[in-house]
Design an enzyme around this catalytic site. Structure first.
Site, mmCIF file in Angstrom:
data_model
loop_
_atom_site.group_PDB
_atom_site.id
_atom_site.type_symbol
_atom_site.label_atom_id
_atom_site.label_comp_id
_atom_site.label_asym_id
_atom_site.label_seq_id
_atom_site.Cartn_x
_atom_site.Cartn_y
_atom_site.Cartn_z
ATOM 1 N N SER A 149 49.209 22.704 47.357
ATOM 2 C CA SER A 149 50.158 22.311 48.394
ATOM 3 C C SER A 149 51.540 22.020 47.800
ATOM 4 O O SER A 149 52.165 22.902 47.227
ATOM 5 C CB SER A 149 49.615 21.106 49.165
ATOM 6 O OG SER A 149 50.376 20.854 50.314
ATOM 7 N N ASP A 300 56.535 23.287 53.225
ATOM 8 C CA ASP A 300 56.146 23.064 51.833
ATOM 9 C C ASP A 300 55.579 24.368 51.272
ATOM 10 O O ASP A 300 55.445 25.359 52.000
ATOM 11 C CB ASP A 300 55.190 21.870 51.713
ATOM 12 C CG ASP A 300 53.811 22.121 52.298
ATOM 13 O OD1 ASP A 300 53.658 23.072 53.085
ATOM 14 O OD2 ASP A 300 52.870 21.361 51.989
ATOM 15 N N ASP A 302 52.744 25.809 50.484
ATOM 16 C CA ASP A 302 51.635 26.533 51.114
ATOM 17 C C ASP A 302 51.782 26.578 52.629
ATOM 18 O O ASP A 302 50.886 27.032 53.336
ATOM 19 C CB ASP A 302 50.280 25.956 50.711
ATOM 20 C CG ASP A 302 50.039 24.550 51.246
ATOM 21 O OD1 ASP A 302 51.021 23.779 51.363
ATOM 22 O OD2 ASP A 302 48.878 24.204 51.544
ATOM 23 N N THR A 374 43.377 8.420 58.116
ATOM 24 C CA THR A 374 44.422 9.281 57.566
ATOM 25 C C THR A 374 43.842 10.601 57.051
ATOM 26 O O THR A 374 42.793 10.616 56.404
ATOM 27 C CB THR A 374 45.132 8.556 56.415
ATOM 28 O OG1 THR A 374 45.585 7.290 56.881
ATOM 29 C CG2 THR A 374 46.315 9.361 55.913
#
Length: 592
Positions: A149, A300, A302, A374
């Site tokens: 990522s 970002d 990816d 989260t």
């Protein structure tokens, strides 16, 4: 791993099929680099709900060929045992542009093919959302995306999606981790035969076409493209996907930030390729100033996260993740309402550390709002549960600039978010206003909300445990249930406490059991709601430990009708949190 270091090194050298990383370990051993070998060899990299992510080096605690092979063998065995018809349904495998990504995707494919499992191996660079999209579209047994990522360039990762096309949650993470430990002996050593295998299927272009067709469902009515946009892909894979999304929306092409447009695993212009990082959008803003553009758009590397900035009277303002979440939620609500569908069947999801502004919106507008733990592994699964209960869930988000649209991908998608934001900006321009001005209108309607999120740095787990022990024993909140949480902070009266920490589960507002409605977390996590005795100002404060970094994170949001009062209040709460709750100076806590 309590074995002697020499045994750990010998076992590595016995199993590692990669000559380069084998030589690295041999060299370290010959050089007597004990400290470095201890760092690399002593602890095995942990397979969790995010899969694997770490530095690309030789060693049990790093990302490398051997770790990827072992992870793939363990995952394959677990999927074959727990997913019906897994071998014929197959696995979807994709990769980004980072160093080693293509080879690790092929090694993953090789491990599954060795067990006679069909592999849908995406050809070339893809953005992360295409993997969960493909898992659903192909009814695959699972999916793997090789990506780190927005991590620094030295990192890479191994991200796993379950058969429901959502990131894995418990108990599968624990089951897969155990299965890996039962499948450590490499049964594949290279990926040379993967592409020629009859079990390796390339349906990349078909999946891209279907993905873009799904984006068409997010297309608004034809809009005048009078807004100038600049877009950065942060040296990642997103540009061709975002370019096509603009085309689908009927927009003229954006101006790309040329220095960051093409995939580059070195990420030469940014230290951290994360749109949230300070300075990450500097090149994009410079490009926008040169081109006279009104908005900067960013994905970002990816392309599963999205950020945006607006030129407000020659001053660039970057929207927070929560502000974008609110803007998207209202946009989705308006579209749903215009469709004539019953509002009480509309639901939206956000992580519990995200803004409560959607919660306020839901109360006023009459739709259903649910918060969850989260991470999109929880957001996606919560959305699926709501669908099962009869709701339509066209939107979900987390404050870390992750946004989910529509029903085809129950994960964050930075390309979809880019397209929706561009359409929102264009529709507002047609009404003679801007995104920032529209956000102020929403504050007028639902109340003003302001966030102040940050963290404390602490490398000693014992200090962190002591901090949370003190918080749980420093007041009389919950005393009738034998609890001792603080009763005030920043001059506010604490109204409720939710402790989501395993072994401490408690919800002061959920009588008579006082058990939390959300699942418990292995790390410390406590949420407080507090209000002012003198006006309508209130705060929500969540403090939690990080699973990957030596940090105690806090997520603070204030709300109320008086903007200045809310802003001032946040400062007082942060001061109390640092000085009284965390004892930051006494405990030697760092601050960013």
């Amino acid at each position: 791993m309590s074995a002697p270091l020499e045994d750990l090194v010998k076992e590595w050298l016995r199993l590692d099929p990669n000559e380069s990383t084998r030589k690295d370990v041999e060299q370290l051993w010959n050089d007597n680099a004990i400290d470095e070998l201890e760092r690399r060899m002593r602890t095995r990299i942990e397979f969790g709900t995010a899969g694997l992510r770490g530095k690309m080096e030789a060693g049990w605690s790093r990302m490398n060929d051997l770790i990827v092979i072992q992870a793939s063998q363990g995952l394959c065995a677990y999927v074959l045992e727990h997913v019906e018809n897994a071998a014929t349904r197959g696995v979807v495998v994709g990769h980004d542009h980072r160093h080693n990504s293509e080879r690790w995707a092929q090694l993953t494919a090789a491990a599954f093919i060795a067990n006679n499992v069909k592999v849908y191996l995406h050809n070339g660079l893809v953005h992360t959302p295409l993997v969960p999209f493909s898992v659903k579209a192909l009814n695959a047994g699972c999916g793997v995306m090789i990506t780190a990522s927005h991590n620094p360039k030295q990192d890479n990762g191994y991200k796993v999606y379950w058969e429901n096309a959502v990131q894995i949650i418990g108990p599968h993470d624990i089951g897969i981790a155990q299965s890996i430990l039962q499948n450590l002996e490499p049964r594949v050593h290279d990926a040379s035969q993967v592409i020629e295998s009859g079990l390796c299927v390339d349906c990349t272009e078909e999946m891209k076409r279907e993905y873009f067709n799904s984006l068409s469902d997010l297309r608004a009515k034809t809009l005048s493209n009078s807004v100038a946009f600049v877009n950065t892909s942060m040296h990642g894979v997103g540009d061709p996907f975002t370019y096509k999304a603009f085309e689908i929306a009927g927009f003229s092409p954006y101006t790309p930030v040329e220095e960051q447009q093409n995939p580059d695993p070195e990420f030469p212009t940014v230290k951290f390729p994360n749109p949230e990082e300070k300075g990450a959008l500097d090149l994009a803003i410079a490009t926008a100033n040169a081109k006279g553009a009104s908005y900067v758009l960013a994905q970002d590397p990816d392309a599963d996260r999205f950020s945006a900035a607006e030129n407000c009277d020659r001053k660039w303002v970057t929207f927070t993740g929560d502000q974008l979440g609110t803007l998207f939620a209202y946009h989705v609500f308006e579209a749903y309402k215009a469709s004539g569908k019953p509002i009480d069947k509309l639901a939206m999801v956000a992580s519990t550390v995200s803004s409560k502004m959607i919660e306020a919106m839901a109360k006023i507008e009459g739709f259903h709002f649910v918060d969850c733990l989260t991470g999109f592994k929880f957001i996606g699964n919560t959305a699926l549960d709501l669908v099962q209960a009869g709701y339509e869930v066209p939107f979900g988000y987390e404050e870390a600039i992750g946004y989910m649209f529509g029903s085809e991908i129950r994960d964050k998608d930075g390309v979809a978010a880019t397209m929706v934001f561009a359409q929102l900006a264009a529709s507002l321009r047609a009404r003679g206003t801007t995104v920032s001005a529209h956000l102020q209108e929403l504050y007028q309607r639902y109340g003003y909300f302001e966030t102040s999120n940050s963290y404390f740095i602490c490398t000693d787990p014992l200090v962190i445990d002591n901090i949370f022990r003190k918080i749980r024993s420093s007041g009389d909140m919950g005393s009738s249930q034998g609890r001792s949480y603080p009763s005030s902070i920043g001059g506010l009266r604490i109204q409720s406490v939710v402790d989501l920490t395993e072994g401490h589960g408690y919800d002061s507002a959920n009588a008579p059991t006082y058990q939390p409605k959300l699942p418990l977390s292995l790390g410390h996590m406590i949420q407080f709601r507090a209000l002012s005795e003198s006006d309508d100002s209130r705060i929500v404060l969540t403090i939690r430990t990080s699973g990957t970094e030596p940090k105690v994170k806090y997520y603070l949001e204030g709300s109320g009708s008086n903007r200045q009062a809310v802003h001032s209040l946040l400062g007082h709460v942060v001061d109390d949190l640092a000085d009284d709750w965390m004892n930051a100076a006494e405990n030697g806590l760092g601050r960013p």
